[in-house]
Design a protein around this motif. Structure first.
Motif, PDB file in Angstrom:
ATOM      1  N   PHE A 116      15.243 -16.600 -15.133  1.00 31.78           N
ATOM      2  CA  PHE A 116      16.679 -15.836 -14.471  1.00 31.78           C
ATOM      3  C   PHE A 116      16.484 -17.269 -13.614  1.00 31.78           C
ATOM      4  O   PHE A 116      15.620 -17.106 -12.672  1.00 31.78           O
ATOM      5  CB  PHE A 116      16.920 -14.802 -14.192  1.00 31.78           C
ATOM      6  CG  PHE A 116      16.661 -13.916 -16.123  1.00 31.78           C
ATOM      7  CD1 PHE A 116      17.446 -13.566 -16.151  1.00 31.78           C
ATOM      8  CD2 PHE A 116      15.349 -13.318 -16.311  1.00 31.78           C
ATOM      9  CE1 PHE A 116      17.909 -12.261 -17.545  1.00 31.78           C
ATOM     10  CE2 PHE A 116      15.177 -12.533 -17.319  1.00 31.78           C
ATOM     11  CZ  PHE A 116      16.545 -11.983 -18.228  1.00 31.78           C
TER      12      PHE A 116
ATOM     13  N   ILE B   1      19.085 -18.665 -11.396  1.00 28.50           N
ATOM     14  CA  ILE B   1      20.057 -17.630 -10.225  1.00 28.50           C
ATOM     15  C   ILE B   1      21.650 -18.482  -9.283  1.00 28.50           C
ATOM     16  O   ILE B   1      20.247 -19.784  -9.346  1.00 28.50           O
ATOM     17  CB  ILE B   1      19.663 -16.755  -9.672  1.00 28.50           C
ATOM     18  CG1 ILE B   1      18.982 -17.222  -8.357  1.00 28.50           C
ATOM     19  CG2 ILE B   1      19.456 -15.867 -10.361  1.00 28.50           C
ATOM     20  CD1 ILE B   1      17.998 -15.605  -7.589  1.00 28.50           C
TER      21      ILE B   1
ATOM     22  N   GLN C 290      23.140 -11.080 -16.136  1.00 26.91           N
ATOM     23  CA  GLN C 290      22.355 -11.411 -16.369  1.00 26.91           C
ATOM     24  C   GLN C 290      21.349 -10.212 -15.749  1.00 26.91           C
ATOM     25  O   GLN C 290      20.227  -9.932 -16.084  1.00 26.91           O
ATOM     26  CB  GLN C 290      22.517 -12.567 -14.647  1.00 26.91           C
ATOM     27  CG  GLN C 290      21.503 -13.162 -14.976  1.00 26.91           C
ATOM     28  CD  GLN C 290      21.083 -14.247 -13.609  1.00 26.91           C
ATOM     29  OE1 GLN C 290      22.062 -13.906 -12.545  1.00 26.91           O
ATOM     30  NE2 GLN C 290      20.621 -15.593 -14.145  1.00 26.91           N
TER      31      GLN C 290
ATOM     32  N   THR D 124      24.309 -15.519 -19.816  1.00 30.05           N
ATOM     33  CA  THR D 124      24.236 -14.123 -20.067  1.00 30.05           C
ATOM     34  C   THR D 124      24.966 -13.949 -20.205  1.00 30.05           C
ATOM     35  O   THR D 124      25.380 -13.115 -21.515  1.00 30.05           O
ATOM     36  CB  THR D 124      23.869 -14.161 -18.673  1.00 30.05           C
ATOM     37  OG1 THR D 124      25.279 -14.247 -17.632  1.00 30.05           O
ATOM     38  CG2 THR D 124      22.810 -14.217 -17.965  1.00 30.05           C
TER      39      THR D 124
ATOM     40  N   TRP E 212      18.047 -17.861 -18.913  1.00 31.25           N
ATOM     41  CA  TRP E 212      19.281 -16.777 -18.691  1.00 31.25           C
ATOM     42  C   TRP E 212      19.777 -17.645 -17.291  1.00 31.25           C
ATOM     43  O   TRP E 212      20.084 -16.886 -16.248  1.00 31.25           O
ATOM     44  CB  TRP E 212      19.329 -15.776 -18.969  1.00 31.25           C
ATOM     45  CG  TRP E 212      18.525 -15.218 -20.446  1.00 31.25           C
ATOM     46  CD1 TRP E 212      17.343 -14.951 -20.618  1.00 31.25           C
ATOM     47  CD2 TRP E 212      19.398 -14.551 -22.151  1.00 31.25           C
ATOM     48  NE1 TRP E 212      16.692 -15.005 -21.975  1.00 31.25           N
ATOM     49  CE2 TRP E 212      17.984 -14.778 -22.400  1.00 31.25           C
ATOM     50  CE3 TRP E 212      20.707 -14.837 -21.881  1.00 31.25           C
ATOM     51  CZ2 TRP E 212      18.344 -14.188 -23.409  1.00 31.25           C
ATOM     52  CZ3 TRP E 212      21.115 -15.232 -23.083  1.00 31.25           C
ATOM     53  CH2 TRP E 212      19.744 -14.144 -24.034  1.00 31.25           C
ATOM     54  N   SER E 213      21.233 -17.970 -17.835  1.00 30.82           N
ATOM     55  CA  SER E 213      22.057 -18.433 -16.367  1.00 30.82           C
ATOM     56  C   SER E 213      23.517 -17.946 -16.875  1.00 30.82           C
ATOM     57  O   SER E 213      23.966 -17.175 -17.609  1.00 30.82           O
ATOM     58  CB  SER E 213      21.650 -19.457 -16.114  1.00 30.82           C
ATOM     59  OG  SER E 213      22.800 -20.645 -16.324  1.00 30.82           O
ATOM     60  N   GLY E 214      24.081 -17.926 -15.442  1.00 31.48           N
ATOM     61  CA  GLY E 214      25.725 -18.029 -16.073  1.00 31.48           C
ATOM     62  C   GLY E 214      26.564 -18.984 -15.757  1.00 31.48           C
ATOM     63  O   GLY E 214      25.642 -20.398 -15.489  1.00 31.48           O
TER      64      GLY E 214
END
Length: 234
Positions: A98, A100, A127, A79, A2-4
């Protein structure tokens, strides 16, 4: 994972694909997200036409037969795509990690591809919410990896991540062919230029980008979310 956006997420997907034992899926919920929100993104019509717009079907596929193609299955999720009301039960069948990145780096990179991003666009709030949700059902913090650590020490960081996942590390994760991957989303034509020219992880610039005005304010808004997850980084 999960990331931006603009988080090293595509390069990390390539690293896992390069293992040889890992199927990958690039941003499963992108078409559903665009369809549900009506938001204007580059290549919006092409993304919707190429993808599945029913989030329930996407969620079922995330835990479905595709996962059996190879021993490992890497899903690269944004996310911001996980809108309220989208099914999340599939997450309980996955190991959720996750990814970041410092918001100044995210915003500087994003603005080159789509001007005027908002806090919702860059995914830090979402996130943190997903992190808390996973931590709540696990009873402990899920895995977090910082893109800065990957770029500073790719082999050591990926080896640590693989150990935490309970899978073997291979040096094949450090290199991939230039030109992209067969499982890239259709949006790769707009977003993936730099990673398509790459064959491995590039070193990060030492200094953070100098942001001004609205972009500087946006970075300040996102920074607390980044710092909180950074405390849990491998």
């Amino acid at each position: 994972m999960w990331s931006g956006p603009r988080n090293l997420s595509t390069a990390l997907m390539y690293a896992f694909a390069a293992r040889g034992d890992c199927a990958v899926w690039d941003e499963p919920f992108y078409a559903a997200y665009l369809h549900a929100t009506g938001i204007d993104h580059p290549m919006r019509d092409e993304v919707i036409a190429a993808g599945e717009t029913d989030p329930a079907r996407v969620a079922a596929a995330c835990a479905g037969a595709m996962a059996q193609a190879k021993p490992l299955y890497y899903q690269k999720h944004m996310t911001l795509h996980m809108l309220p009301g989208f099914p999340r039960d599939f997450m309980r069948a996955c190991v959720n990690v996750f990814l970041i990145r410092h918001p100044a780096r995210v915003i500087a990179s994003y603005a080159h591809k789509r001007e005027g991003p908002t806090l919702d666009d860059i995914g830090f709030v979402q996130q943190a919410q997903l992190f808390d949700e996973v931590a709540d059902w696990l009873g402990h913090a899920p895995l977090v990896v910082d893109s800065a650590d990957i770029r500073a020490a790719p082999r050591a960081t990926l080896a640590t991540l693989c150990a935490a996942l309970g899978i073997g590390f291979t040096d094949r994760m450090l290199r991939w062919p230039a030109g992209g991957h067969a499982d890239d989303g259709v949006w790769a034509a707009h977003w993936y230029g730099a990673v398509h020219r790459s064959t491995g992880f590039a070193a990060e610039d030492d200094a953070l980008p100098a942001l001004t005005g609205a972009y500087a304010r946006l970075a300040e808004q996102a920074l607390p979310y980044y710092r909180r997850l950074r405390e849990y980084a491998l």
